[in-house]
Design a protein around this motif. Structure first.
Motif, mmCIF file in Angstrom:
data_model
loop_
_atom_site.group_PDB
_atom_site.id
_atom_site.type_symbol
_atom_site.label_atom_id
_atom_site.label_comp_id
_atom_site.label_asym_id
_atom_site.label_seq_id
_atom_site.Cartn_x
_atom_site.Cartn_y
_atom_site.Cartn_z
ATOM 1 N N ARG A 159 17.162 22.652 9.273
ATOM 2 C CA ARG A 159 17.017 22.527 7.809
ATOM 3 C C ARG A 159 17.135 21.063 7.390
ATOM 4 O O ARG A 159 16.379 20.578 6.548
ATOM 5 N N GLY A 160 18.126 20.379 7.973
ATOM 6 C CA GLY A 160 18.344 18.972 7.629
ATOM 7 C C GLY A 160 17.138 18.114 7.960
ATOM 8 O O GLY A 160 16.738 17.258 7.165
ATOM 9 N N THR A 161 16.538 18.361 9.126
ATOM 10 C CA THR A 161 15.376 17.566 9.530
ATOM 11 C C THR A 161 14.202 17.799 8.583
ATOM 12 O O THR A 161 13.550 16.847 8.142
ATOM 13 N N LEU A 162 13.944 19.073 8.262
ATOM 14 C CA LEU A 162 12.820 19.379 7.355
ATOM 15 C C LEU A 162 13.043 18.763 5.966
ATOM 16 O O LEU A 162 12.118 18.217 5.356
ATOM 17 N N LEU A 163 14.285 18.849 5.473
ATOM 18 C CA LEU A 163 14.589 18.269 4.156
ATOM 19 C C LEU A 163 14.432 16.751 4.195
ATOM 20 O O LEU A 163 13.836 16.155 3.295
ATOM 21 N N ALA A 164 14.968 16.130 5.254
ATOM 22 C CA ALA A 164 14.888 14.674 5.366
ATOM 23 C C ALA A 164 13.437 14.219 5.443
ATOM 24 O O ALA A 164 13.030 13.285 4.733
ATOM 25 N N VAL A 165 12.642 14.884 6.280
ATOM 26 C CA VAL A 165 11.230 14.498 6.426
ATOM 27 C C VAL A 165 10.501 14.645 5.089
ATOM 28 O O VAL A 165 9.763 13.745 4.668
ATOM 29 N N SER A 166 10.718 15.782 4.400
ATOM 30 C CA SER A 166 10.015 16.018 3.133
ATOM 31 C C SER A 166 10.383 14.972 2.084
ATOM 32 O O SER A 166 9.502 14.403 1.422
ATOM 33 N N ILE A 167 11.682 14.723 1.932
ATOM 34 C CA ILE A 167 12.133 13.819 0.856
ATOM 35 C C ILE A 167 11.776 12.369 1.172
ATOM 36 O O ILE A 167 11.273 11.632 0.312
ATOM 37 N N ILE A 168 12.003 11.954 2.430
ATOM 38 C CA ILE A 168 11.694 10.564 2.790
ATOM 39 C C ILE A 168 10.184 10.324 2.725
ATOM 40 O O ILE A 168 9.731 9.279 2.250
ATOM 41 N N ALA A 169 9.398 11.316 3.177
ATOM 42 C CA ALA A 169 7.936 11.162 3.125
ATOM 43 C C ALA A 169 7.467 11.042 1.682
ATOM 44 O O ALA A 169 6.594 10.220 1.366
ATOM 45 N N MET A 170 8.055 11.844 0.801
ATOM 46 C CA MET A 170 7.651 11.794 -0.601
ATOM 47 C C MET A 170 7.988 10.428 -1.222
ATOM 48 O O MET A 170 7.189 9.849 -1.957
ATOM 49 N N TYR A 171 9.174 9.922 -0.896
ATOM 50 C CA TYR A 171 9.597 8.600 -1.399
ATOM 51 C C TYR A 171 8.671 7.508 -0.843
ATOM 52 O O TYR A 171 8.207 6.641 -1.583
ATOM 53 N N ALA A 172 8.395 7.584 0.474
ATOM 54 C CA ALA A 172 7.552 6.568 1.115
ATOM 55 C C ALA A 172 6.124 6.614 0.563
ATOM 56 O O ALA A 172 5.514 5.567 0.325
ATOM 57 N N LEU A 173 5.604 7.823 0.358
ATOM 58 C CA LEU A 173 4.258 7.937 -0.216
ATOM 59 C C LEU A 173 4.229 7.358 -1.629
ATOM 60 O O LEU A 173 3.265 6.694 -2.018
ATOM 61 N N GLY A 174 5.289 7.606 -2.390
ATOM 62 C CA GLY A 174 5.383 7.042 -3.742
ATOM 63 C C GLY A 174 5.341 5.521 -3.712
ATOM 64 O O GLY A 174 4.626 4.892 -4.499
ATOM 65 N N LEU A 175 6.085 4.944 -2.786
ATOM 66 C CA LEU A 175 6.068 3.477 -2.665
ATOM 67 C C LEU A 175 4.706 2.998 -2.175
ATOM 68 O O LEU A 175 4.202 1.965 -2.627
ATOM 69 N N GLY A 176 4.120 3.768 -1.247
ATOM 70 C CA GLY A 176 2.795 3.412 -0.723
ATOM 71 C C GLY A 176 1.727 3.421 -1.795
ATOM 72 O O GLY A 176 0.760 2.670 -1.737
ATOM 73 N N MET A 177 1.911 4.276 -2.790
ATOM 74 C CA MET A 177 0.958 4.342 -3.912
ATOM 75 C C MET A 177 1.308 3.320 -4.988
ATOM 76 O O MET A 177 0.787 3.388 -6.098
ATOM 77 N N GLN A 178 2.211 2.405 -4.664
ATOM 78 C CA GLN A 178 2.646 1.361 -5.610
ATOM 79 C C GLN A 178 3.340 1.934 -6.835
ATOM 80 O O GLN A 178 3.163 1.443 -7.957
ATOM 81 N N GLY A 179 4.139 2.990 -6.596
ATOM 82 C CA GLY A 179 4.936 3.561 -7.678
ATOM 83 C C GLY A 179 6.008 2.580 -8.131
ATOM 84 O O GLY A 179 6.326 1.622 -7.432
#
Lengths: 59, 136
Positions: free
Chosen positions: B43-63
């Motif tokens: 559960r921890g791995t799936l949550l970490a991957v989802s949240i970190i990926a979402m944050y990283a994608l946001g930064l990648g989109m110049q959020g």
């Protein structure tokens, strides 16, 4: 710089949000998967339906 | 033969020891850390991957990473960003994100970063509920 299309952004958002919702809102792994898929379909489906509604209103 | 149940019982007992709010705070600071403390590795791995990926994608989109609040909407955005825990502070220190938002995808990126924070809080509260026994 990432420039995903609107649909790609919606699908990515739905995927990650559904994963977290599924894990946190249900108890057993089976229920988590089912609820995650349910949330994903609702997120993506509602975005697509609303897009068509707005398209038809704008015509 | 009887070592496996004993081992898992011991692991469960060890996970229930310590300060009751530790998984909540750890989960806020680092996505998935609250579940890792409770030995919920999957559960921890799936949550970490989802949240970190979402944050990283946001930064990648110049959020945009909010620095202060001039009005109520910016205040809500700042609160959402703060929910990302250490990721927000690292982002601020490294001067990541764009300001002001100039393209459509950057607006998406800002929302991705804020929602990553809100999902992180949900995950941290879930870890707290696991720790208190409200959820199994």
């Amino acid at each position: 710089m990432l420039r995903p299309s609107h649909l790609t952004a919606v699908l990515l958002f739905a995927l990650f949000a559904s994963t977290v919702f599924g894990i946190t809102q249900r108890e057993t792994p089976r229920q988590m998967v089912r609820y995650g898929i349910y949330c994903f379909v609702l997120f993506a489906g509602s975005a697509i339906v609303l897009s068509w509604v707005m398209f038809l209103i704008a015509r | 033969m009887g070592t496996v149940p004993n081992k898992s019982a011991a692991a469960g007992k060890a996970a229930q020891q310590g300060w009751v709010y530790l998984p909540l705070i750890a989960g806020w600071l680092v996505p998935g850390a609250g579940h890792f403390l409770l030995r919920k590795w999957g559960r921890g791995t799936l949550l970490a991957v989802s949240i970190i990926a979402m944050y990283a994608l946001g930064l990648g989109m110049q959020g945009k990473l909010y620095t202060g609040a001039q009005d109520i909407l910016e205040l809500l955005g700042l609160v959402g960003d703060l929910c990302n825990g250490l990721m927000f502070f690292v982002g601020r220190m490294m001067n990541w994100g764009a300001n002001p938002v100039q393209v459509t995808t950057a607006d998406y990126g800002t929302k991705f970063i804020e929602v990553a924070g809100l999902l992180n809080v949900i995950a941290a509260v879930d870890a707290h509920n696991l720790r208190t026994g409200r959820k199994s």
